[in-house]
Design an enzyme around this catalytic site. Sequence first.
Site, PDB file in Angstrom:
ATOM      1  N   ASP A   1       0.831  -1.207   0.000  1.00  0.00           N
ATOM      2  CA  ASP A   1       0.000   0.000   0.000  1.00  0.00           C
ATOM      3  C   ASP A   1       0.869   1.263   0.000  1.00  0.00           C
ATOM      4  O   ASP A   1       1.989   1.259   0.524  1.00  0.00           O
ATOM      5  CB  ASP A   1      -0.920  -0.011   1.230  1.00  0.00           C
TER       6      ASP A   1
ATOM      7  N   ASN B   1       1.184   3.405  -2.962  1.00  0.00           N
ATOM      8  CA  ASN B   1       1.665   3.835  -4.289  1.00  0.00           C
ATOM      9  C   ASN B   1       1.123   5.208  -4.668  1.00  0.00           C
ATOM     10  O   ASN B   1       1.854   6.054  -5.195  1.00  0.00           O
ATOM     11  CB  ASN B   1       1.205   2.849  -5.370  1.00  0.00           C
TER      12      ASN B   1
ATOM     13  N   HIS C   1       2.124   3.248  -9.068  1.00  0.00           N
ATOM     14  CA  HIS C   1       1.941   1.808  -9.333  1.00  0.00           C
ATOM     15  C   HIS C   1       3.113   1.261 -10.145  1.00  0.00           C
ATOM     16  O   HIS C   1       3.583   0.148  -9.921  1.00  0.00           O
ATOM     17  CB  HIS C   1       0.621   1.566 -10.080  1.00  0.00           C
TER      18      HIS C   1
ATOM     19  N   GLU D   1     -12.332  -5.025  -3.793  1.00  0.00           N
ATOM     20  CA  GLU D   1     -12.920  -3.692  -3.598  1.00  0.00           C
ATOM     21  C   GLU D   1     -12.267  -2.633  -4.500  1.00  0.00           C
ATOM     22  O   GLU D   1     -12.806  -1.536  -4.658  1.00  0.00           O
ATOM     23  CB  GLU D   1     -12.763  -3.249  -2.129  1.00  0.00           C
TER      24      GLU D   1
ATOM     25  N   TRP E   1     -12.119  -2.388  -7.595  1.00  0.00           N
ATOM     26  CA  TRP E   1     -12.912  -2.021  -8.779  1.00  0.00           C
ATOM     27  C   TRP E   1     -13.624  -0.699  -8.551  1.00  0.00           C
ATOM     28  O   TRP E   1     -14.084  -0.064  -9.506  1.00  0.00           O
ATOM     29  CB  TRP E   1     -13.963  -3.095  -9.084  1.00  0.00           C
TER      30      TRP E   1
ATOM     31  N   LEU F   1      11.126 -20.246  -4.971  1.00  0.00           N
ATOM     32  CA  LEU F   1      10.165 -19.405  -4.249  1.00  0.00           C
ATOM     33  C   LEU F   1       8.798 -19.639  -4.869  1.00  0.00           C
ATOM     34  O   LEU F   1       8.661 -19.729  -6.081  1.00  0.00           O
ATOM     35  CB  LEU F   1      10.533 -17.915  -4.406  1.00  0.00           C
TER      36      LEU F   1
HETATM   37  C1  IPE Z   1      -5.417  -2.865  -0.221  1.00  0.00           C
HETATM   38  O1  IPE Z   1      -5.048  -1.541  -0.432  1.00  0.00           O
HETATM   39  C2  IPE Z   1      -5.360  -3.647  -1.482  1.00  0.00           C
HETATM   40  C3  IPE Z   1      -4.052  -3.713  -2.130  1.00  0.00           C
HETATM   41  C4  IPE Z   1      -2.915  -3.324  -1.673  1.00  0.00           C
HETATM   42  C5  IPE Z   1      -4.081  -4.325  -3.419  1.00  0.00           C
HETATM   43  P1  IPE Z   1      -6.130  -0.370  -0.487  1.00  0.00           P
HETATM   44  O2  IPE Z   1      -5.376   0.877  -0.516  1.00  0.00           O
HETATM   45  O3  IPE Z   1      -7.104  -0.600  -1.589  1.00  0.00           O
HETATM   46  O4  IPE Z   1      -6.882  -0.574   0.911  1.00  0.00           O
HETATM   47  P2  IPE Z   1      -7.983   0.326   1.629  1.00  0.00           P
HETATM   48  O5  IPE Z   1      -9.196   0.306   0.760  1.00  0.00           O
HETATM   49  O6  IPE Z   1      -7.419   1.682   1.799  1.00  0.00           O
HETATM   50  O7  IPE Z   1      -8.205  -0.357   2.937  1.00  0.00           O
HETATM   51  C1  IPE Z   2      -1.703   0.171  -3.312  1.00  0.00           C
HETATM   52  O1  IPE Z   2      -1.441   1.515  -3.357  1.00  0.00           O
HETATM   53  C2  IPE Z   2      -1.866  -0.428  -4.676  1.00  0.00           C
HETATM   54  C3  IPE Z   2      -3.231  -0.875  -4.985  1.00  0.00           C
HETATM   55  C4  IPE Z   2      -4.248  -0.882  -4.165  1.00  0.00           C
HETATM   56  C5  IPE Z   2      -3.455  -1.367  -6.321  1.00  0.00           C
HETATM   57  P1  IPE Z   2      -2.622   2.573  -3.339  1.00  0.00           P
HETATM   58  O2  IPE Z   2      -3.023   2.880  -4.735  1.00  0.00           O
HETATM   59  O3  IPE Z   2      -3.736   2.122  -2.459  1.00  0.00           O
HETATM   60  O4  IPE Z   2      -1.905   3.827  -2.701  1.00  0.00           O
HETATM   61  P2  IPE Z   2      -2.507   4.871  -1.684  1.00  0.00           P
HETATM   62  O5  IPE Z   2      -3.053   4.115  -0.522  1.00  0.00           O
HETATM   63  O6  IPE Z   2      -3.590   5.611  -2.417  1.00  0.00           O
HETATM   64  O7  IPE Z   2      -1.350   5.750  -1.347  1.00  0.00           O
HETATM   65 MG    MG Z   3      -4.133   2.384  -0.498  1.00  0.00          MG
END
Ligand code: IPE
Ligand code: IPE
Ligand code: MG
Length: 255
Positions: A27, A29, A44, A74, A76, A138
């Site tokens: 998380d 990105n 990303h 979620e 999507w 792995l």
């Molecule tokens: C969780 O990250 C899913 C992934 C890292 C793929 P999110 O950024 O979507 O999570 P929430 O919605 O903030 O909890």
């Molecule tokens: C996680 O990074 C990657 C995915 C959920 C695909 P985020 O896109 O959720 O990054 P933040 O949370 O908005 O910084």
């Molecule tokens: Mg996030």
Amino acid sequence: MLSRLISSTRGIPERGDVPQHIAIVMDGNGRWARQRFLPRVAGHKRGLDTVRDVVKLCIDHGVAHLTLFAFSSENWRRPQEEVSFLMQLFMQALREEVKKLHKNNIRLRVIGDLSRFDAKLVETISQAEQLTAGNSALSLSIAANYGGRWDILNAMNQMLAADDSKRKGFSEEDLAPYLCLANAPEPDLFIRTGGEQRVSNFLLWQLAYTEFYFTDCLWPDFNSAEFDLAIASYRQRERRFGRTSEQLSSVRPQE
Ligand code: IPE
Ligand code: IPE
Ligand code: MG
């Protein structure tokens, strides 16, 4: 050794062991990109570089299983352009990386509800899984359109479809083979980057006794020093699975 082969809620890994299975919520990105006045998708892209680095670090440390949350059921709900970008990036990464994964003896699996992906992506996934099926350095699982609740319901539906008598009742052992990651021990270490302290519908069943590690570090910044901090934190922990500390220091029961 036995502890590595069976459910981690039954075996007791020694304190100081390297985790055999690490599960990561990658998380942060979007925030990484925003901090640099870049579009979220740039984060990303950089996140994919971190994936490459972490795969290598796992092999170097002797971690046998790595499970990465790439796209949740979620996600999507995000803007259409971001969802499309993520799908394209996933497809491109599969195409470009699979040969390298294979060369490095890495087994790739994709876990999640693939029914929502387009046929080309599903075919690419299946080819990658077949190509790498015999690899053993792995076991890398990518969770895509994955949700922990979906996993449990999907397992139940599959189990009942295979054996209708289970409607009268069933055990954890009956369900286990139908869950995602059935071939891996349960995760020893859960890492979430990006500062949030939540599971976000990741491996709800499999994380029952996993050690949790949260860091503010954003995923694109998660480097080898950050990885080492997570491993060091894990290695200090005493895993008890319901027992007392005294029980662990005398005999180490397996049941
Ligand atoms: C969780 O990250 C899913 C992934 C890292 C793929 P999110 O950024 O979507 O999570 P929430 O919605 O903030 O909890
Ligand atoms: C996680 O990074 C990657 C995915 C959920 C695909 P985020 O896109 O959720 O990054 P933040 O949370 O908005 O910084
Ligand atoms: Mg996030």
